[in-house]
Enzyme design. Structure first.
Site, PDB file in Angstrom:
ATOM      1  N   LEU A   5       7.313  62.907  29.575  1.00  0.00           N
ATOM      2  CA  LEU A   5       6.747  63.093  28.230  1.00  0.00           C
ATOM      3  C   LEU A   5       7.106  64.463  27.655  1.00  0.00           C
ATOM      4  O   LEU A   5       7.033  64.647  26.445  1.00  0.00           O
ATOM      5  CB  LEU A   5       5.231  62.901  28.256  1.00  0.00           C
ATOM      6  CG  LEU A   5       4.769  61.470  28.576  1.00  0.00           C
ATOM      7  CD1 LEU A   5       3.250  61.401  28.643  1.00  0.00           C
ATOM      8  CD2 LEU A   5       5.299  60.479  27.547  1.00  0.00           C
ATOM      9  N   GLU A  55       5.091  63.769  39.249  1.00  0.00           N
ATOM     10  CA  GLU A  55       3.922  64.503  38.750  1.00  0.00           C
ATOM     11  C   GLU A  55       3.567  65.669  39.670  1.00  0.00           C
ATOM     12  O   GLU A  55       3.207  66.748  39.196  1.00  0.00           O
ATOM     13  CB  GLU A  55       2.718  63.569  38.581  1.00  0.00           C
ATOM     14  CG  GLU A  55       2.915  62.442  37.577  1.00  0.00           C
ATOM     15  CD  GLU A  55       3.478  62.870  36.236  1.00  0.00           C
ATOM     16  OE1 GLU A  55       3.219  64.009  35.793  1.00  0.00           O
ATOM     17  OE2 GLU A  55       4.207  62.077  35.622  1.00  0.00           O
TER      18      GLU A  55
HETATM   19 NI    NI Z   1       7.064  64.644  33.624  1.00  0.00          NI
END
Ligand code: NI
Length: 158
Positions: A89, A131
């Protein structure tokens, strides 16, 4: 709950090592709720706290089975290999091919600070590693094989 601004690659906050969460409090619970809402709003499968400008070891993931909250996650085991498309993102509209383990086992705490173990394969394994790397200031572009490509073009070619 509220949407938070997603930081884009080039923002220094994405290169920092995050601090462990020592105890849960209302402010951190609100952060977790906001991260989940922000991830869904952006159609992402994962979001790490530094991506919303907070240097805490927290990530959220949803690969289609509901939200997973990871506080102070640690990778315990990995095995196998998968190479495939990965996006972030913080790099909107782009993707690249990255090789990751096909299986990972992670120890983490939930939003009530209960320790748990999560095992993931394929997309979940990829999301967990991606992550957790954010929490140490790393981006997938450090491991990408070949150039980034526009996600829309990739879809149109199929
Ligand atoms: Ni990422």
């Amino acid at each position: 709950m509220a949407l938070r601004e997603i930081r884009i690659q080039g923002d220094e906050v994405l290169t920092k090592v995050c601090r462990p969460v020592k105890e849960m409090n209302d402010r951190t619970l609100e952060l977790i709720d906001d991260m989940i809402e922000t991830m869904y709003d952006a159609d992402g499968v994962g979001l790490a706290a530094p991506q919303v400008g907070v240097l805490k070891r927290i990530a959220v993931i949803d690969v289609g089975d509901g939200p997973i909250v990871l506080v102070n996650p640690e990778i315990l085991e990995t095995s196998g290999e998968q190479t495939g498309q990965e996006g972030c993102l913080s790099i909107p509209g782009k993707a690249g091919d990255v090789t990751r383990p096909n299986y990972v086992k992670v120890k983490a705490y939930d939003e009530e600070m209960n320790e748990y173990i999560i095992e993931g394969e394929e997309l979940l394994a990829r999301a967990l590693v991606h992550e957790i790397e954010h929490l140490d200031g790393h981006m997938y572009t450090e491991k990408v094989e070949g150039p980034l490509y526009d996600v829309k073009y990739a879809d149109e070619e199929e």
